[in-house]
Design an enzyme around this catalytic site. Structure first.
Site, PDB file in Angstrom:
ATOM      1  N   THR A  48       0.873  -1.374  -0.109  1.00  0.00           N
ATOM      2  CA  THR A  48      -0.098  -0.123   0.091  1.00  0.00           C
ATOM      3  C   THR A  48       0.730   1.431   0.041  1.00  0.00           C
ATOM      4  OG1 THR A  48      -0.224  -0.007   2.409  1.00  0.00           O
ATOM      5  CG2 THR A  48      -2.024  -1.261   1.253  1.00  0.00           C
ATOM      6  N   THR A  50       1.277   4.561   1.528  1.00  0.00           N
ATOM      7  CA  THR A  50       1.979   4.926   2.722  1.00  0.00           C
ATOM      8  C   THR A  50       2.907   3.959   3.113  1.00  0.00           C
ATOM      9  OG1 THR A  50       0.084   6.475   3.064  1.00  0.00           O
ATOM     10  CG2 THR A  50       1.823   6.195   4.969  1.00  0.00           C
ATOM     11  N   CYS A  51       2.437   2.783   3.624  1.00  0.00           N
ATOM     12  CA  CYS A  51       3.428   1.708   3.763  1.00  0.00           C
ATOM     13  C   CYS A  51       4.616   1.664   3.162  1.00  0.00           C
ATOM     14  CB  CYS A  51       2.420   0.446   4.062  1.00  0.00           C
ATOM     15  SG  CYS A  51       1.043   0.507   4.958  1.00  0.00           S
ATOM     16  N   SER A  52       4.419   1.249   1.932  1.00  0.00           N
ATOM     17  CA  SER A  52       5.504   1.119   0.944  1.00  0.00           C
ATOM     18  C   SER A  52       6.399   2.184   0.802  1.00  0.00           C
ATOM     19  CB  SER A  52       5.318   0.475  -0.325  1.00  0.00           C
ATOM     20  OG  SER A  52       4.174  -0.813  -0.067  1.00  0.00           O
TER      21      SER A  52
END
Length: 162
Positions: A48, A50-52
């Site tokens: 995703t 923001t996560c990545s």
């Protein structure tokens, strides 16, 4: 269930990952964290944006600095299966210290009280974004985000507490 908080001892639970020999392993959280200073951070989902692009890279980039301040383990968990987590980990070839752990059925996420119900968006039950600093299983810092925020759970924020 109330979310995990400062002063709590984290519950034990089992997460999955692949070892250095590409064998699927089921590991106890307590076996990874007992007797050590550990960062356990959770994200809503592998791959995703923001996560990545922000959350995980921050911990990878700051890993040496975190370790120099006494952190023994940096554990990433997400409500994804271990094969997805393995594929996601491979997108960070520079990573030497962050362990990618799968909580495929959200059992451990539930035990921490950190579920995020994204059913209406088509994602099912996920983990809230968070970062915990543990010292011998006891929560010393609990930076838990609301909604889709990414302000308190970054590597930089954890570094401020060390």
């Amino acid at each position: 269930m109330a979310p995990i908080a400062i002063g709590d001892v984290i519950p034990d639970g089992t997460l999955a990952c692949f070892d250095d020999h590409d064998q699927l392993q089921h590991v106890s959280v307590h076996s990874l964290a007992t007797g050590k200073k550990v960062i356990l951070f959770g994200v809503p989902g592998a791959f995703t944006p923001t996560c990545s692009l922000n959350h995980v890279p921050g911990f990878i980039e700051k890993a040496e600095e975190l370790k120099s301040k006494g952190v023994g383990e940096i554990l990433l968990m997400s409500v994804n299966d271990p094969f997805v987590m393995k594929a996601w980990a491979k997108t960070y070839p520079e990573n030497k210290h962050v362990k990618f752990l799968a909580d495929g059925s959200a059992n451990y996420t539930h035990a921490l009280g950190l579920e995020l119900d994204s059913t209406e968006r088509g994602f099912g039950i996920r983990s809230r974004r968070f970062a915990l600093l543990l010292d011998d299983l006891k929560v010393k810092v609990a930076n838990i985000e609301s909604g889709g925020e990414f302000t308190a759970s970054s590597a930089e924020e954890i570094l401020k507490t060390l």
